[in-house]
Every structure is written in C-alpha cells, then in structure tokens.
Design a protein around this motif. Sequence first.
Motif, PDB file in Angstrom:
ATOM      1  N   LYS A 367      20.900  -6.999   6.566  1.00  0.00           N
ATOM      2  CA  LYS A 367      20.598  -7.405   5.145  1.00  0.00           C
ATOM      3  C   LYS A 367      21.041  -6.533   4.120  1.00  0.00           C
ATOM      4  O   LYS A 367      20.845  -5.216   4.097  1.00  0.00           O
ATOM      5  CB  LYS A 367      19.030  -7.292   5.034  1.00  0.00           C
ATOM      6  CG  LYS A 367      18.203  -8.040   5.982  1.00  0.00           C
ATOM      7  CD  LYS A 367      18.685  -9.589   5.980  1.00  0.00           C
ATOM      8  CE  LYS A 367      17.928 -10.594   6.871  1.00  0.00           C
ATOM      9  NZ  LYS A 367      16.413 -10.512   6.807  1.00  0.00           N
ATOM     10  N   ASP A 372      18.100 -11.382   0.399  1.00  0.00           N
ATOM     11  CA  ASP A 372      18.720 -11.598   1.916  1.00  0.00           C
ATOM     12  C   ASP A 372      17.245 -11.543   2.697  1.00  0.00           C
ATOM     13  O   ASP A 372      17.389 -12.129   3.712  1.00  0.00           O
ATOM     14  CB  ASP A 372      19.406 -10.532   2.434  1.00  0.00           C
ATOM     15  CG  ASP A 372      20.886 -10.709   1.812  1.00  0.00           C
ATOM     16  OD1 ASP A 372      21.357 -11.867   1.226  1.00  0.00           O
ATOM     17  OD2 ASP A 372      21.646  -9.582   1.601  1.00  0.00           O
ATOM     18  N   TYR A 373      16.123 -11.109   2.282  1.00  0.00           N
ATOM     19  CA  TYR A 373      14.939 -10.939   3.009  1.00  0.00           C
ATOM     20  C   TYR A 373      14.044 -11.961   3.148  1.00  0.00           C
ATOM     21  O   TYR A 373      13.753 -12.658   2.033  1.00  0.00           O
ATOM     22  CB  TYR A 373      14.162  -9.624   2.746  1.00  0.00           C
ATOM     23  CG  TYR A 373      14.705  -8.069   3.171  1.00  0.00           C
ATOM     24  CD1 TYR A 373      14.444  -7.451   4.211  1.00  0.00           C
ATOM     25  CD2 TYR A 373      15.649  -7.705   2.276  1.00  0.00           C
ATOM     26  CE1 TYR A 373      14.937  -6.261   4.378  1.00  0.00           C
ATOM     27  CE2 TYR A 373      16.547  -6.608   2.443  1.00  0.00           C
ATOM     28  CZ  TYR A 373      16.040  -5.819   3.708  1.00  0.00           C
ATOM     29  OH  TYR A 373      16.569  -4.718   3.989  1.00  0.00           O
TER      30      TYR A 373
END
Length: 473
Positions: A367, A372-373
């Motif tokens: 990430k 992106d999480y």
Amino acid sequence: MLATDFTLDHDEHTTRPFFFAQTKLPLSWPSLPAILPHRIRRKLRHARAEIRARQSPTTSIASLHTSINPADTLRALRRHRWRAHDAQYLLLAAVGIFNLCVIQTPGPTTKTFLTSLLLTGLALPLTNQLLLPALPVLAWLTFFYSCQFLPATHRPQIWVRLLPALENMLYGANLSALLSAHKSTPLDLLAWLPYGAIHYASPVVVSAITFLFGPPGTLPVWARIFGYMCLTGVVIQLCFPCAPPWYENKYGLAPANYSIHGEAAGLAAIDRLLGNDFYTAKFAASPVVFGAFPSLHSAWATLEMLFMSSLFPRWRPAFVFYLLWLWWSTMYLSHHYAVDLVAGSLISGIAYFIARGTVLPRVQAGKTFRWDYEFVEFGEAPEDCPEDHPEALNGYDGAAYHYRSERDLDEYPLPLDSLRGDCDEWTLGSSSCMSGSSRAASVGLRSPVVEDWDGETLGSGSEGEEQQRYHKI
C-alpha cells in the motif's frame, strides 16, 4: 421580491429553502495551472484519476467529512459512548482555562473571540475533524506562551550544577563544551540547518506525509502524540528548571534567577552572518528560559524519525542520521547537554511505542497511499496468524478483532461478528475504527448512516446493531 429555490424533504413531506437543505460544501478538485507543461499536467490528471478510482462513493475509509451542519455534530455527540480515554478532553479543558486565567495579553475581548472561534470550529463536522486531534497541540502552544506570565515567586529553584554533574558522571566529560570548543562559519551553518531551519518546518512536513502515505487514522495519532509529548516536556521544564550550557559558558556555576533572559548562543553567529537579530530577539523573549531538560528539539526529531521509519523502512538510516545530526547541532550551539537529548528521546520513544501497540494503524505491505487501504489494523500484529491475514489486536481490553476485505472471504472465512465499521482520517485511530472494503456492499455489509462524536460511522439494521456491540475503544 427575491425568488427563493425550494426543495422537497421526502422524509417529512415539507418544503424548505434550498440554502437550508445544503449542508455540505461543494468541494472539488482544483484545476491544474495552465503554466505547467502539457506532459506534467497529463501525469497529474492521471494520478488524480487513480485517486478518484480508489475512493468509494459511499463508504471509503479515506474520505473526510464535508458537512457544515452543527446538527450532525450534536447527533454524533449524543450517540457517543463515553469511555475512560475521553477524560483527555477534561484535561485539555483544564489546561485551556488555566491559560485563559494566566495570560495577560491579549485582553479579554481577544480571548473571548478566539475561544468562540474554537468552539465554533468544534461544532462544525468539516472543521472538528481537524481540531479534535489538534487540541493537544493548541494546549501545548498556549501553555508554553502562558509560562512567561507566571510570577517568579511561584516558580521552583533553578538547577545550575545538576546537568553538568550528570554529564560528567554519565559520559566522563562535558560533551557540549567539547563539541562547541572549535567554531567556524561552515560548522555554524551546518548546525543551523537542523536546529534553526528544518526543525520548525518538520512537523508540518511529517503531518502532510502521514496524511498522504500513512493508513487512515495515522495523522490524528501523530497529532495527539506530538501535542501531549510537547505538553509533558514543558510541564517538566516548568517544574524542574535547569540551566542550559550557554548559561554555564556565560555565568559559570553561579546561582540563576528568573530575571535572566534567554540567549541565542551559537545561533548569534547566524544573526551576524545574515545581518539581523532574528534568533537573538527570539530566544531573549522565550517564555521558558531554563528549559534545558528535557530537550524538545530531540523529542521532535525522535518522534519524527519513528513515524517516518514506520512508513518508509528503507529510509530509516536517513532518518536516524537526521536525528544524530540534530543532536550534534544542539550541543555545538550550546543549547542542550547530552543528558537533555537522551531524556527528550526517551519521552518520545515511550509515547510512540505505547501508541504503536494500541491505537496506531499498521502499515500494510503493497500500500502506497491512504486511498489504497480497504481495511485498517491497529496495534501489534498477532504472532499466531498468517502474515497476509488481516487480523488486529484491540489495545485496550486485549480482545482480537478480525478485519477482512472481499478478497479474503474465500481464503479466510470469518464469522458474522467480524463486521467492520468505518472511520474517517481524523479519528484517533481507536480499535473501534474497523473499516469495510470499498466493495463491501457486494458481500452484504451496510452503508454508514450514523456517525459517532469521534468521527466513527456505525451501521443500521441488524448488521449495524451487531457491529455496535463490538464498537469499543
């Protein structure tokens, strides 16, 4: 007569003016400057499109509040479950009242205006997501400023001989005196860069980096740790005043008193080189003159090194080098003893490792940006689970919470009680900030409809009730 637009409230079947129905700011991406080359603008548009694609339109854990309706804050406050860690707000309120009583300038009108401005910011969801984690920083800044108004009769005695004695006892020599014995213009500039320039801009830079590259919830943890660390350091300096090395160089080991003004010491050479008195005037007006122990310069640099190393492990040697560089500069400029630096780093290290084991979101492999999480994990990773299995440990009661994304459902099936909640970036990063995947609707998870005072979002219906039973801090 002015025409007014009306919208229909489908819940109450009543009409109301449009400007009452508009509760969110129309935030949008800023347009790219036309002066940028076409190739750079194309790359920036591509990166912006990728960030947009990562965000979920309904329940993205990286999203921020845009509401400016105080009713949303009141509703979240009513639903908030008060816990032991909420006592921090009582402490901050006490510090704020103390500062308002002690500070003599500005006058009552200005203090009332600033207090009202702060309370207004806390009432709006758009601004309280920033102000809540920033309260410890504001408390430290105002407390540090108020120290100059404390009467000398109510202050403890100043320790002049203690730090030099500890220096010789622990290290066999006065390291500050040894490092500052030989002066030169190149060395002055080399010491000025970390101590007088980079130091004051570094918290802002680290805040921006943690927001962009850290897991959602990292920035609030950073802000709170930084604020409480600085507040603790000033309290120690106020209750345990110690003379810095420049005092020994100028006055020897003679007893000190609070009528003595601060000295720029080695930074005075920078003023002479630049032809001004910036540092000389700044340190002469310092509210805490005898605040050598502990060193907040060292505390800042240590905390920054730990946070940046957790985000970018490959760059850890560079961050450690910066810390050692700042240590050398503080002793070369005769502002701190080595024992002060160790104490400042110790305070930061204790605060960081406690937070890392409880409320600090874990960085996940692969990430890069916060967008992106798809889920967030807190505390230390359990040793008995696979490396690629998202499982987090609650830092307050030791209960394990399971976090999963859609791609983990087939490989690691979990019971229904592992449903995740959603939380925004400015939440403390508590163990209750369990976030769902951006594709959670496809696996039966719910969209957020209720927000907690700390910015956490709860579900509705049976699944929301199920999750609320696990909504703990």
